[in-house]
Design a protein around this motif. Structure first.
Motif, short mmCIF file in Angstrom:
data_model
loop_
_atom_site.label_atom_id
_atom_site.label_comp_id
_atom_site.label_asym_id
_atom_site.label_seq_id
_atom_site.Cartn_x
_atom_site.Cartn_y
_atom_site.Cartn_z
N LEU A 296 42.65 90.51 43.56
CA LEU A 296 42.04 91.03 42.34
C LEU A 296 43.02 91.92 41.58
O LEU A 296 43.12 91.86 40.36
CB LEU A 296 40.77 91.82 42.68
CG LEU A 296 39.67 91.06 43.41
CD1 LEU A 296 38.52 92.00 43.75
CD2 LEU A 296 39.16 89.89 42.57
N SER A 297 43.76 92.73 42.33
CA SER A 297 44.78 93.59 41.71
C SER A 297 45.90 92.77 41.12
O SER A 297 46.43 93.08 40.04
CB SER A 297 45.33 94.58 42.74
OG SER A 297 44.30 95.40 43.25
N GLU A 298 46.28 91.71 41.84
CA GLU A 298 47.34 90.84 41.33
C GLU A 298 46.90 90.14 40.04
O GLU A 298 47.69 89.99 39.10
CB GLU A 298 47.73 89.82 42.40
CG GLU A 298 48.42 90.44 43.60
CD GLU A 298 48.54 89.48 44.77
OE1 GLU A 298 48.31 88.27 44.57
OE2 GLU A 298 48.86 89.94 45.88
N MET A 352 48.97 81.43 33.69
CA MET A 352 47.69 80.71 33.64
C MET A 352 47.42 79.98 34.95
O MET A 352 46.30 80.00 35.48
CB MET A 352 47.69 79.72 32.48
CG MET A 352 47.58 80.35 31.11
SD MET A 352 47.77 79.14 29.77
CE MET A 352 46.34 78.08 30.07
N HIS A 353 48.47 79.36 35.50
CA HIS A 353 48.29 78.61 36.74
C HIS A 353 48.00 79.55 37.90
O HIS A 353 47.13 79.25 38.76
CB HIS A 353 49.52 77.77 37.02
CG HIS A 353 49.78 76.74 35.97
ND1 HIS A 353 50.99 76.07 35.86
CD2 HIS A 353 49.00 76.26 34.97
CE1 HIS A 353 50.93 75.23 34.84
NE2 HIS A 353 49.74 75.32 34.28
N LYS A 354 48.71 80.66 37.96
CA LYS A 354 48.45 81.64 39.01
C LYS A 354 47.05 82.22 38.86
O LYS A 354 46.31 82.38 39.85
CB LYS A 354 49.51 82.75 38.95
CG LYS A 354 49.30 83.88 39.97
CD LYS A 354 49.30 83.37 41.40
CE LYS A 354 50.62 82.85 41.84
NZ LYS A 354 50.62 82.46 43.27
N LEU A 355 46.67 82.51 37.63
CA LEU A 355 45.34 83.07 37.39
C LEU A 355 44.25 82.09 37.78
O LEU A 355 43.19 82.49 38.29
CB LEU A 355 45.21 83.46 35.92
CG LEU A 355 43.94 84.23 35.54
CD1 LEU A 355 43.86 85.54 36.29
CD2 LEU A 355 43.91 84.48 34.03
N GLN A 356 44.48 80.80 37.56
CA GLN A 356 43.48 79.80 37.93
C GLN A 356 43.23 79.80 39.43
O GLN A 356 42.10 79.62 39.89
CB GLN A 356 43.91 78.42 37.46
CG GLN A 356 42.84 77.36 37.61
CD GLN A 356 41.60 77.64 36.77
OE1 GLN A 356 41.68 78.28 35.73
NE2 GLN A 356 40.46 77.17 37.23
N GLU A 357 44.29 80.02 40.21
CA GLU A 357 44.14 80.13 41.67
C GLU A 357 43.22 81.30 42.01
O GLU A 357 42.31 81.17 42.84
CB GLU A 357 45.49 80.33 42.34
CG GLU A 357 46.43 79.15 42.27
CD GLU A 357 47.75 79.46 42.95
OE1 GLU A 357 47.77 80.30 43.87
OE2 GLU A 357 48.78 78.88 42.56
N TYR A 358 43.48 82.45 41.38
CA TYR A 358 42.68 83.64 41.65
C TYR A 358 41.23 83.43 41.20
O TYR A 358 40.29 83.86 41.87
CB TYR A 358 43.27 84.85 40.93
CG TYR A 358 44.65 85.26 41.39
CD1 TYR A 358 45.02 85.17 42.73
CD2 TYR A 358 45.59 85.75 40.49
CE1 TYR A 358 46.30 85.55 43.15
CE2 TYR A 358 46.85 86.15 40.90
CZ TYR A 358 47.20 86.04 42.23
OH TYR A 358 48.44 86.43 42.64
N LYS A 359 41.07 82.78 40.06
CA LYS A 359 39.73 82.55 39.53
C LYS A 359 38.92 81.67 40.47
O LYS A 359 37.74 81.94 40.76
CB LYS A 359 39.83 81.92 38.14
CG LYS A 359 38.51 81.82 37.40
CD LYS A 359 38.69 81.14 36.04
CE LYS A 359 39.58 81.92 35.11
NZ LYS A 359 39.63 81.31 33.76
#
Length: 578
Positions: A296-298, A352-359
């Motif tokens: 979440l912090s990342e 965006m791709h990293k965020l999609q993993e987190y999402k």
């Protein structure tokens, strides 16, 4: 100015009752607000302050409405000054940027049509860039209970207007926590719906893809009433979505973070308040699970340390370049950071791709759960923020910045104060389709509402006649099941058409050369699950179904022997297409 622990606030429900029983009139309420706004002028709440001159037409309009049929008849509300009110300048906290809109923002129009009376445009961190409430050329907004402390931002004036009793509710906006932090610091409820649930048409964008309109209120019930009036799809708003909030219910579990960080001169008091809130949560008879929240912090770091800051520059960069030195200095510094060469298209796609993993991880983790965090890990005297504006502001977003990036809904609610005149709050988060979980849990935490005995549920993967709009959907509803979402199986199955009356699909697992099928996920009480399973005719049954994301849930499967002589319909990709 002195600290005060007792504020005279306005209640939507009390006002409605007094209006309907002729004990009070909207004219009297507005006159009182105008008078009290002058008394509170040192709090720097307003950019366009309450004035009968421009409020009068709204009072006159009430004569054409039936108070018993108009849910917000005569209810005064404040509007953050980056949200349009027709005929009144929108400044976004910058006089040189100001324009006078011809039309109301969609949410403002809906509230006015429900009978609410706008009473003023409120101060904010300029261009909604900040979480402290001090970044405004219109003055630092003071905390409602202790004027030496920050109010929180960027929706500073909106929160303080409600906390000081100058509005029954107020509109804010939230990109990184601006609809939640001021709520916590002023002992209010701050409700942030799912992205797109409230239209943002008529709102000056901060980060258009992440912006939400929010509400500050003195109670959860009143915040949800406003939500009912404001929510709904707007076809003229490209960010609008059809997202319904279901009736309050409780999650299967509550997720907590271990050893949260607390900061600032009141860190010890905040930590103690947090432990008390956790103790209260542990008494609610709902399973509690501690999770690793590092992702979440990342995710949160992407907002200001990654290319998303370029979205702010895309919207406001032209104005800043054409008006050198006009913006508040620290605001301009933040906005200009979005013009860095490192924030190119490639960096945006990587983020965006990293965020999609987190999402994806967040929505799986909170599918049937609510995450609880401190709304803020501390607060500051306004003097300390002046001395160190960047770091203090950054700390305020520690537990808020991830929310919109991960497409979560949230509600900030008061917890017992950290100390006298030092409010403390918690925030409840869940996946965007779970607003009923955060409101249900908030209700239980705040009001000790007599809730039904906690009942566990299970997901059920449905692939045929039990899906929505098919003949056996009624069986799902009879067993208390609720539709959750559409999904797909892992590519490990075949589907056959069983020779029954009516025909049914049979989902059969294969070891090789399988297909992925569209299915539905429903949530069913465990108390009903056994009875439901018993009624399923052979060769069908309930087993374990693997989903496309790798998770495994109970669901409809078929005996392999049934494939003999049955038509293979795998090429359709799902029963809806047969």
């Amino acid at each position: 100015m002195k600290t005060t622990n007792h504020l005279k606030t306005l209640s939507i429900y009390e006002l409605r009752d007094k209006y309907l029983t002729k004990q009070l009139t909207p004219e009297t309420v507005i006159a009182n607000i105008i008078s009290r706004a002058e008394e509170d002028s040192e709090y720097n709440i307003w950019i366009t302050k309450p004035s009968l001159e421009w409020i009068y037409p709204y009072l006159e309009r009430l004569k054409e409405m039936d108070p018993e049929q108009t849910p917000l008849w005569g209810i005064p509300f404040a509007i953050k000054d980056n949200i349009d009110l027709a005929g009144i300048p929108t400044t976004a906290g910058c006089a040189e940027f100001a324009y006078t809109p011809d039309a109301d923002a969609t949410v403002v129009l809906r509230l006015i049509e429900a009978g609410a009376i706008p009473v003023g445009k409120t101060n904010l961190d300029q261009f909604a860039t900040g979480l402290v409430g001090t970044r405004s050329p219109y003055g630092e907004t003071c905390n409602a209970l202790n004027p030496d402390l920050i109010s929180g931002g960027s929706s500073s004036g909106s929160a303080v207007a409600v906390a000081r009793g100058l509005a029954a509710f107020a509109l804010g906006t939230d990109t990184a926590g601006s609809g939640r932090v001021p709520a916590a610091l002023n002992r209010l409820v701050g409700y942030k719906p799912s992205l797109g649930a409230w239209p943002v048409k008529g709102v000056v964008p901060a980060c258009a893809s992440l912006d939400c309109v929010t509400v500050f209120a003195n109670s959860l019930e009143e915040a949800l009433l406003v939500d009912e009036m404001a929510r709904g799809f707007d076809g003229t708003d490209p960010w609008s979505q059809k997202i319904n909030r279901r009736e309050n219910s409780l999650p299967e579990k509550i997720c907590l973070i271990e050893n949260p960080e607390f900061f600032g001169p009141f860190a010890d008091q905040y930590k103690e308040a947090w432990l008390k809130a956790v103790e209260k949560i542990n008494k609610l008879n709902i399973p509690v699970e501690y999770i690793d929240s590092s992702y979440l912090s990342e995710a949160a770091s992407i907002l200001y340390e990654g290319p998303w800051v370029a979205e702010r520059w895309a919207d406001l960069g032209g104005f800043i370049l054409e008006n050198e030195g006009v913006a508040f200095p620290v605001t301009e510094e933040v906005l200009r950071s979005g013009a860095k060469a490192e924030f190119d298209a490639a960096s945006l796609f990587k983020a965006m791709h990293k965020l999609q993993e987190y999402k994806q991880k967040a929505h799986q983790q909170f599918q049937n759960a609510v995450l609880m965090m401190p709304t803020s890990g501390g607060t500051w005297p306004r003097s300390m923020v002046r001395e160190n504006p960047i770091e203090t502001n950054s700390k305020m977003g520690l537990y808020t910045n991830h929310c919109n990036l991960l497409d979560l809904c949230s509600v900030a609610i008061p917890a017992p104060d950290a100390a006298e005149n030092l409010p403390f709050g918690i925030t409840l988060f869940s996946a965007k389709e779970n607003e009923h979980f955060i409101s249900g849990l908030a209700d239980l935490f705040l009001n000790g509402v007599p809730s039904p005995v906690y009942e566990s549920t299970t997901l059920v993967a449905v692939c045929g006649l039990h899906m929505r709009s098919f003949p056996l959907e009624k069986q799902m509803l009879e067993h208390g099941a609720e539709f959750v979402r559409e999904a797909k199986t892992a590519p490990n199955y075949k589907m056959v058409k069983l020779p029954s009356t009516p025909p049914k699909p049979g989902l059969i697992r294969k070891n090789v050369d399988g297909t992925s099928f569209e299915i539905e996920l429903w949530q069913m009480p465990l108390s009903e699950f056994g009875a439901f399973t018993v009624g399923i005719p052979v060769p069908l049954g309930i087993g374990k179904v693997e989903l496309e994301d790798g998770s495994i849930v109970p669901g409809f499967i078929c005996e392999g022997a049934a494939a003999e002589g049955a038509e293979d319909i795998s090429y359709y990709g799902g029963w809806r297409y047969v």
